[in-house]
Design a protein around this motif. Structure first.
Motif, PDB file in Angstrom:
ATOM      1  N   ASN A  31      10.105  18.781   8.906  1.00 17.84           N
ATOM      2  CA  ASN A  31      10.801  17.932   9.859  1.00 17.84           C
ATOM      3  C   ASN A  31      11.008  16.558   9.213  1.00 17.84           C
ATOM      4  OD1 ASN A  31      10.871  19.829  12.087  1.00 17.84           O
ATOM      5  ND2 ASN A  31       8.646  19.584  12.154  1.00 17.84           N
ATOM      6  N   GLU A  32      12.073  15.875   9.655  1.00 20.39           N
ATOM      7  CA  GLU A  32      12.491  14.653   8.956  1.00 20.39           C
ATOM      8  C   GLU A  32      11.508  13.494   9.058  1.00 20.39           C
ATOM      9  OE1 GLU A  32      16.391  13.292   9.985  1.00 20.39           O
ATOM     10  OE2 GLU A  32      17.269  15.101   9.112  1.00 20.39           O
ATOM     11  N   GLN A  33      10.928  13.329  10.233  1.00 12.21           N
ATOM     12  CA  GLN A  33      10.109  12.145  10.506  1.00 12.21           C
ATOM     13  C   GLN A  33       8.953  11.987   9.506  1.00 12.21           C
ATOM     14  OE1 GLN A  33      10.458   9.780  13.174  1.00 12.21           O
ATOM     15  NE2 GLN A  33       8.996   8.782  11.807  1.00 12.21           N
ATOM     16  N   LEU A  34       8.784  10.772   9.010  1.00 11.43           N
ATOM     17  CA  LEU A  34       7.641  10.486   8.128  1.00 11.43           C
ATOM     18  C   LEU A  34       6.504   9.900   8.960  1.00 11.43           C
ATOM     19  CD1 LEU A  34       9.243   8.708   5.018  1.00 11.43           C
ATOM     20  CD2 LEU A  34       8.390  11.060   5.166  1.00 11.43           C
ATOM     21  N   PHE A  35       5.297  10.348   8.712  1.00  5.17           N
ATOM     22  CA  PHE A  35       4.113   9.808   9.390  1.00  5.17           C
ATOM     23  C   PHE A  35       3.285   9.043   8.361  1.00  5.17           C
ATOM     24  CE2 PHE A  35       5.590  13.248  11.911  1.00  5.17           C
ATOM     25  CZ  PHE A  35       5.500  12.742  13.203  1.00  5.17           C
ATOM     26  N   THR A  36       2.822   7.876   8.760  1.00 10.90           N
ATOM     27  CA  THR A  36       2.047   7.056   7.824  1.00 10.90           C
ATOM     28  C   THR A  36       0.560   7.250   8.093  1.00 10.90           C
ATOM     29  OG1 THR A  36       3.825   5.452   7.866  1.00 10.90           O
ATOM     30  CG2 THR A  36       1.759   4.715   6.900  1.00 10.90           C
ATOM     31  N   GLU A  37      -0.132   7.669   7.053  1.00  8.39           N
ATOM     32  CA  GLU A  37      -1.568   7.908   7.175  1.00  8.39           C
ATOM     33  C   GLU A  37      -2.283   6.572   7.401  1.00  8.39           C
ATOM     34  OE1 GLU A  37      -3.277  11.378   5.090  1.00  8.39           O
ATOM     35  OE2 GLU A  37      -4.030   9.791   3.792  1.00  8.39           O
ATOM     36  N   ALA A  38      -3.328   6.585   8.208  1.00  6.68           N
ATOM     37  CA  ALA A  38      -4.071   5.343   8.484  1.00  6.68           C
ATOM     38  C   ALA A  38      -4.835   4.900   7.237  1.00  6.68           C
ATOM     39  CB  ALA A  38      -5.042   5.571   9.633  1.00  6.68           C
ATOM     40  N   THR A  39      -4.972   3.591   7.076  1.00 11.39           N
ATOM     41  CA  THR A  39      -5.773   3.051   5.979  1.00 11.39           C
ATOM     42  C   THR A  39      -7.225   2.906   6.472  1.00 11.39           C
ATOM     43  OG1 THR A  39      -5.405   0.798   6.723  1.00 11.39           O
ATOM     44  CG2 THR A  39      -3.816   1.689   5.121  1.00 11.39           C
ATOM     45  N   ASN A  40      -8.117   2.642   5.513  1.00 11.11           N
ATOM     46  CA  ASN A  40      -9.518   2.425   5.893  1.00 11.11           C
ATOM     47  C   ASN A  40      -9.645   1.234   6.836  1.00 11.11           C
ATOM     48  OD1 ASN A  40     -10.251   4.558   4.389  1.00 11.11           O
ATOM     49  ND2 ASN A  40     -10.988   3.387   2.623  1.00 11.11           N
ATOM     50  N   LEU A  41      -8.814   0.220   6.579  1.00  9.68           N
ATOM     51  CA  LEU A  41      -8.837  -0.972   7.418  1.00  9.68           C
ATOM     52  C   LEU A  41      -8.434  -0.622   8.852  1.00  9.68           C
ATOM     53  CD1 LEU A  41      -9.357  -4.011   6.884  1.00  9.68           C
ATOM     54  CD2 LEU A  41      -6.869  -4.297   6.904  1.00  9.68           C
ATOM     55  N   GLU A  42      -7.412   0.190   8.982  1.00 16.48           N
ATOM     56  CA  GLU A  42      -6.956   0.579  10.327  1.00 16.48           C
ATOM     57  C   GLU A  42      -8.028   1.413  11.047  1.00 16.48           C
ATOM     58  OE1 GLU A  42      -2.111   0.810  10.120  1.00 16.48           O
ATOM     59  OE2 GLU A  42      -3.217   2.153   8.800  1.00 16.48           O
ATOM     60  N   ILE A  43      -8.705   2.261  10.281  1.00 16.30           N
ATOM     61  CA  ILE A  43      -9.792   3.057  10.894  1.00 16.30           C
ATOM     62  C   ILE A  43     -10.886   2.112  11.404  1.00 16.30           C
ATOM     63  CG2 ILE A  43     -11.658   4.689  10.355  1.00 16.30           C
ATOM     64  CD1 ILE A  43      -9.713   6.028   8.402  1.00 16.30           C
ATOM     65  N   ASP A  44     -11.255   1.143  10.556  1.00 17.73           N
ATOM     66  CA  ASP A  44     -12.299   0.191  10.970  1.00 17.73           C
ATOM     67  C   ASP A  44     -11.853  -0.586  12.213  1.00 17.73           C
ATOM     68  OD1 ASP A  44     -13.741   1.077   8.860  1.00 17.73           O
ATOM     69  OD2 ASP A  44     -13.404  -0.670   7.577  1.00 17.73           O
TER      70      ASP A  44
END
Ligand code: NAP
Length: 527
Positions: A31-44
């Motif tokens: 599917n076309e949509q790109l998903f951005t994986e979370a960074t460690n900072l975002e998890i924290d």
């Protein structure tokens, strides 16, 4: 609209540079949509927000939590066709299934809303003081269930709604007063984002603290591992494979502060064909089981992967009819090429085992990622000695084990790994003559079914969806139905605490009007 971003609390966020796409298994393309994986900072950030949100959410009154849960249900319904289309695009599952699963998801949310509105689920228990007791006075002790803290939820590939973003684990944890961080399943990240947006909207509308819910994108296992190891996380809900669940369970146990992991995993769901049932209704059962083995392309945790009977003409006829009937059914699409490939290799692994005979194998051309159903049979003695044959083949596959006699069948059942369900097919009161078999089966499963199929899990308070390891990591709890809330709470006692400082549930006046155990008697009365 799908943005491909994470929800870190109420804020959309995409600070990383690793992206991935979901897959349309019917069209066999990304599917076309790109998903951005979370960074460690975002998890924290998500965990920090959840920990902060917990400070107020833990004591949020039942009525306010109910408003939140009902608002989530409303927002999910408001997504209407957008959600259904996205679900189908990312799973290859039909529209009817998507609508059914949405209905179940919404029903679960509303059931938890009702539970927390009524309020007695906290199991308030009060033992009043006896100051003049001899030789020592007795203190006033009051107990109730309180939430554990931020919960991480891992959803399964095969239930993008009911066992995922706002599925049973999330609904139960929020109802308990625990903020939730969802590790979105990479195969249905778009469906996950739509549902996450609905949860965030509901949280904002009903005044919930920022961080009560986050949705984390990931395309590999590292983010899930980091979440489970994060000191701010206090419990984990997982639905998926035995391998995945066990890995996370071990990881949680190795933490400096070990935390509970409630993992609901795979199962082969044994079905016992009693002799008279085979003789009198074998053909009917074979037709019904052809349907149950293939429903949802066999991608249910309750799929009947193992059928057991004592050798007889009637069992031969059952195998023949099952083989004929299952080959009449049109193969359907699996969730993802990975799952399709695993199905093919797991079938191959099973058929490579000594003594296994394939009796039905869909051989015609099929569309891409569609599963060719298979039924195989094996002698009881061979099955007993070969653990590989006991393993789940996730997809439309079932193994009929033909036993020499009932003793062998009982020996097999007692050697099975823990299972979600066990089924007994019985004619009249035939089952009454097999008490040893039934109690052996009970020892191995979480739910026992009489004259039916294991596929289809009713959501109601009496349902147990769980079972001895490895079907789940803790057989004392269910993952389905309102009692699943018990996974996210702990008992807590107040001793000699002033009435005015007690939580409402434990106050003398019983302002919530809930049912409580007062000096060993269930009552709604004031003290
Ligand atoms: P899965 O491959 O175990 O994946 C489930 C989730 O766990 C995914 O988000 C996956 O992340 C993550 N994960 C897996 N292994 C991990 C590891 N070692 N460390 C960290 N994260 C890990 O399962 P699935 O394909 O989604 O589901 C199919 C299985 O679920 C079947 O066996 C089925 O029987 C079972 N199931 C059980 C129930 C139940 O209620 N008992 C219900 C439905 C399904 P990544 O994808 O990012 O790797």
């Amino acid at each position: 609209m799908i943005t491909g971003k994470n929800y870190i609390g109420n804020t959309k966020s995409a600070k990383g540079n690793r992206t991935y796409q979901t897959f349309n298994p019917k069209l066999n393309l990304e599917n076309e949509q790109l998903f951005t994986e979370a960074t460690n900072l975002e998890i924290d950030e998500a965990v920090a927000l959840a920990s902060e949100a917990f400070k107020s959410f833990r004591t949020t009154p039942g009525l306010k939590k109910a408003a939140f849960l009902n608002a989530i249900a409303d927002e999910i319904l408001a997504l209407d066709d957008t959600l259904i289309t996205q679900y189908c695009t990312e799973t290859g599952l039909p529209v009817g299934r998507a609508i059914g699963e949405r209905g179940r998801t919404v029903g679960q949310l509303r059931a938890f809303a009702e539970l927390v509105t009524e309020g007695s689920w906290v199991e308030a228990s009060i033992d009043t003081a006896i100051p003049n007791r001899k030789p020592l006075p007795k203190s006033d002790i009051r107990k109730m269930l309180i939430p554990l803290g931020p919960v991480v939820v891992f959803g399964a590939s095969n239930f993008p709604l009911a066992y995922s973003t706002a599925g049973g684990d999330t609904a139960a944890a929020l109802a308990a007063g625990c903020p939730v961080i969802v590790k979105s399943h990479p195969m249905h990240a778009g469906t996950g984002e739509l549902v996450a947006a609905a949860v965030v909207k509901a949280a904002e509308k009903t005044g919930m603290p920022n961080g009560v819910f986050s949705n984390i994108n990931s395309s590999g296992i590292d983010i899930g591992k980091r979440l489970v190891q994060h000191p701010g996380v206090k419990a984990v809900g997982f639905t998926g494979s035995i391998r995945g669940g066990r890995a996370l369970y071990d990881l949680a146990a190795q933490r400096e502060e070990p935390i509970p992991v409630f993992a609901e995993m795979g199962s082969v769901n044994p079905v016992i064909l009693l002799p008279k049932a085979l003789e009198n209704k074998g053909t009917d059962w074979a037709k019904i089981y052809a349907g149950s083995i293939t429903v949802g392309t066999g991608q249910f945790c309750t799929n009947p992967g193992l059928l057991l009977g004592v050798k007889s003409k009637a069992l031969d006829n059952f195998v023949k009819t099952l083989s004929t009937e299952i080959l009449k059914l049109e193969p359907t699409c699996m969730l993802h090429p990975y799952i399709h490939n695993s199905f093919e290799s797991n079938k191959q692994r099973a058929t490579n085992q000594r003594g296994l005979e394939v009796v039905a194998k869909y051989d015609s051309e099929v569309a891409i990622n569609h599963a060719r159903q298979m039924v195989a049979t094996v002698d009881g003695s061979i099955f007993l000695d070969n653990n590989t044959l006991h393993q789940e083949v996730f997809g439309p596959y079932s193994l009929v084990v033909q036993c020499e006699n009932m003793e062998e069948l009982i020996a097999i059942v007692s050697k099975l790994e823990g299972q979600l369900t066990g089924t007994v097919l019985s004619e009249g009161n035939e089952a009454a003559n097999f008490t040893k078999l039934i109690s052996t089966l009970q020892n191995r499963v979480g739910r026992i079914i009489y004259n039916g199929v294991p596929t289809g899990v009713e959501v109601c308070p009496s349902m147990v969806h769980g079972g001895p390891y490895p079907s789940s990591t803790d057989s004392r709890f269910t993952a389905v139905g309102v009692n699943s809330i018990k996974r996210w709470v702990r008992p807590f006692s107040y001793q000699d605490w002033p009435n005015e400082l007690l939580p409402e549930a434990l106050k003398n006046e019983n302002p919530l009007g809930i049912s409580r155990l007062v000096n060993n008697k269930q009552s709604k009365a004031k003290i």
